[in-house]
Scaffold this motif. Structure first.
Motif, PDB file in Angstrom:
ATOM      1  N   GLU A 193       0.805  -1.216   0.000  1.00 21.56           N
ATOM      2  CA  GLU A 193       0.000   0.000   0.000  1.00 21.56           C
ATOM      3  C   GLU A 193       0.838   1.266   0.000  1.00 21.56           C
ATOM      4  OE1 GLU A 193       0.550  -1.834   2.600  1.00 21.56           O
ATOM      5  OE2 GLU A 193       1.126  -0.484   4.220  1.00 21.56           O
ATOM      6  N   TYR A 194       2.106   1.172   0.388  1.00 25.37           N
ATOM      7  CA  TYR A 194       2.944   2.376   0.481  1.00 25.37           C
ATOM      8  C   TYR A 194       3.643   2.725  -0.838  1.00 25.37           C
ATOM      9  CZ  TYR A 194       6.325  -1.351   1.662  1.00 25.37           C
ATOM     10  OH  TYR A 194       7.077  -2.495   1.681  1.00 25.37           O
ATOM     11  N   ASN A 201       0.007  10.225  -2.002  1.00 25.05           N
ATOM     12  CA  ASN A 201       1.286   9.921  -1.374  1.00 25.05           C
ATOM     13  C   ASN A 201       1.547  10.859  -0.198  1.00 25.05           C
ATOM     14  OD1 ASN A 201       4.095   8.645  -1.413  1.00 25.05           O
ATOM     15  ND2 ASN A 201       4.589  10.807  -1.684  1.00 25.05           N
ATOM     16  N   PHE A 225      -0.663  10.216   2.863  1.00 26.09           N
ATOM     17  CA  PHE A 225      -0.245   9.029   3.598  1.00 26.09           C
ATOM     18  C   PHE A 225       0.530   9.398   4.868  1.00 26.09           C
ATOM     19  CE2 PHE A 225       2.448   5.168   4.124  1.00 26.09           C
ATOM     20  CZ  PHE A 225       1.465   4.200   4.117  1.00 26.09           C
ATOM     21  N   HIS A 226       1.130  10.601   4.862  1.00 26.82           N
ATOM     22  CA  HIS A 226       1.982  11.011   5.984  1.00 26.82           C
ATOM     23  C   HIS A 226       1.370  12.081   6.879  1.00 26.82           C
ATOM     24  CE1 HIS A 226       5.501   8.769   4.522  1.00 26.82           C
ATOM     25  NE2 HIS A 226       5.041   9.063   3.321  1.00 26.82           N
ATOM     26  N   LYS A 248       8.662  -0.055   9.013  1.00 27.93           N
ATOM     27  CA  LYS A 248       7.260  -0.060   9.449  1.00 27.93           C
ATOM     28  C   LYS A 248       7.126  -0.723  10.817  1.00 27.93           C
ATOM     29  CE  LYS A 248       3.977  -1.273   6.726  1.00 27.93           C
ATOM     30  NZ  LYS A 248       3.231  -2.142   5.801  1.00 27.93           N
ATOM     31  N   ALA A 302       6.258   5.533   9.105  1.00 28.29           N
ATOM     32  CA  ALA A 302       5.443   5.476   7.891  1.00 28.29           C
ATOM     33  C   ALA A 302       6.383   5.660   6.702  1.00 28.29           C
ATOM     34  CB  ALA A 302       4.383   6.569   7.898  1.00 28.29           C
ATOM     35  N   SER A 356       6.699   5.707   2.333  1.00 23.91           N
ATOM     36  CA  SER A 356       6.020   5.693   1.039  1.00 23.91           C
ATOM     37  C   SER A 356       7.033   5.924  -0.073  1.00 23.91           C
ATOM     38  CB  SER A 356       4.906   6.751   0.969  1.00 23.91           C
ATOM     39  OG  SER A 356       5.439   8.044   0.835  1.00 23.91           O
TER      40      SER A 356
END
Length: 290
Positions: A86-87, A100, A103-104, A181, A186, A188
């Protein structure tokens, strides 16, 4: 599909002999299958970038129509069947730079790095090896690699390039990303941009992370590598504690009457899209605001 060239030809709805002939023709003279030019590198405001007074450019290798059609079919019918974690966001269907960045959101500490000479540095053997790890038999992996590479590397400008590059990064660095992880970070990947973030300071880990990436054959662009804690810019989007937002110039240009209306509308649409994504639930459990 992964075992025989005959099966992949059927999946692509292309005659097997034509597919093999295309591969052989590329071996004989791949130049005739590409149009090549240098494209100026630009900053976030679309202005030319310079280094030591010289304008920076990137080589573009655009496949001719016949080859591009085959590459597009490969991407849609074959490569997109491979599931990446997923990343991964670059070259992945229904994922983009804004997602993207989102995500963070909610994290405070960021480590961002950029991979240097990304596409040219990915050798065709790495592509073939990654495909074989995904279960493709040698002949099939070799055929896909031949159709998707130029001068022994991944070319910039082909439909298949971003996905295959992501696949290679996954198979060379996936264990590292999973380890990070497990440590609560996190991670990506967006094409040649790697972003790592956390609610807790992890600066003491960054040198080790860079060493791990380099040991896996990746070239680091140290000019674009930094650790920060205040509103970082992630793949063209500003990430804040409680959300994401376009960069300031996007708002400025959306109302700038000196530029074309189509350009202004493009910036307005980007603002709306970022706002829509910002209103989605954060991966880290917080709601975002723009």
């Amino acid at each position: 599909m992964k075992k025989r060239i005959k099966d992949i030809a059927y999946t692509l709805k292309i005659d097997k002999n034509l597919l093999v002939k295309l591969s052989s023709s590329l071996d004989l003279n791949e130049r005739k299958f590409y149009r090549n030019w240098d494209e100026p590198k630009t900053d976030e405001k679309k202005q030319p970038r310079f280094e030591n007074g010289v304008a920076l450019t990137r080589p573009i290798n655009a496949p001719v129509k016949k080859l591009k059609e085959v590459q597009s079919k490969l991407l849609i019918n074959v490569l997109y069947q491979i599931k990446l974690p997923e990343y991964f966001f670059g070259g992945i269907k229904k994922k983009d730079a804004v997602l993207n960045a989102r995500f963070h959101q909610g994290n405070k500490y960021f480590f961002l790095t950029d991979l240097k000479d990304f596409y040219p540095s990915i050798h065709f053997t790495s592509v073939e090896k990654a495909l074989r790890k995904e279960g493709f038999y040698p002949d099939v992996a070799k055929l896909i690699t031949r159709i998707s590479t130029k001068e022994g590397a991944i070319p910039q400008g082909c439909p298949t390039s971003s996905f295959l590059a992501s696949l290679v990064v996954y198979h060379s660095c996936g264990d590292l990303f999973e380890k990070l992880k497990m440590e609560g970070l996190a991670v990506s990947v967006y094409v040649d941009d790697i972003t790592i973030s956390s609610p807790i300071d992890f600066k003491n880990k960054t040198n080790g992370i860079l060493d791990e990436l380099r040991n896996r054959g990746l070239k680091i662009n140290f000019e674009k590598t930094h650790y920060c804690t205040f509103n970082p810019k992630v793949t063209g989007i500003q990430v804040k504690n409680n959300g994401i937002t376009p960069l300031p110039h996007t708002f400025e240009r959306s109302v700038d009457k000196t530029i074309k209306e189509t350009s202004r509308n493009g910036h307005l649409q980007r603002i709306k899209y970022v706002k829509k994504i910002a209103e989605m639930k954060s991966p880290h459990g917080t709601n975002s605001k723009i």
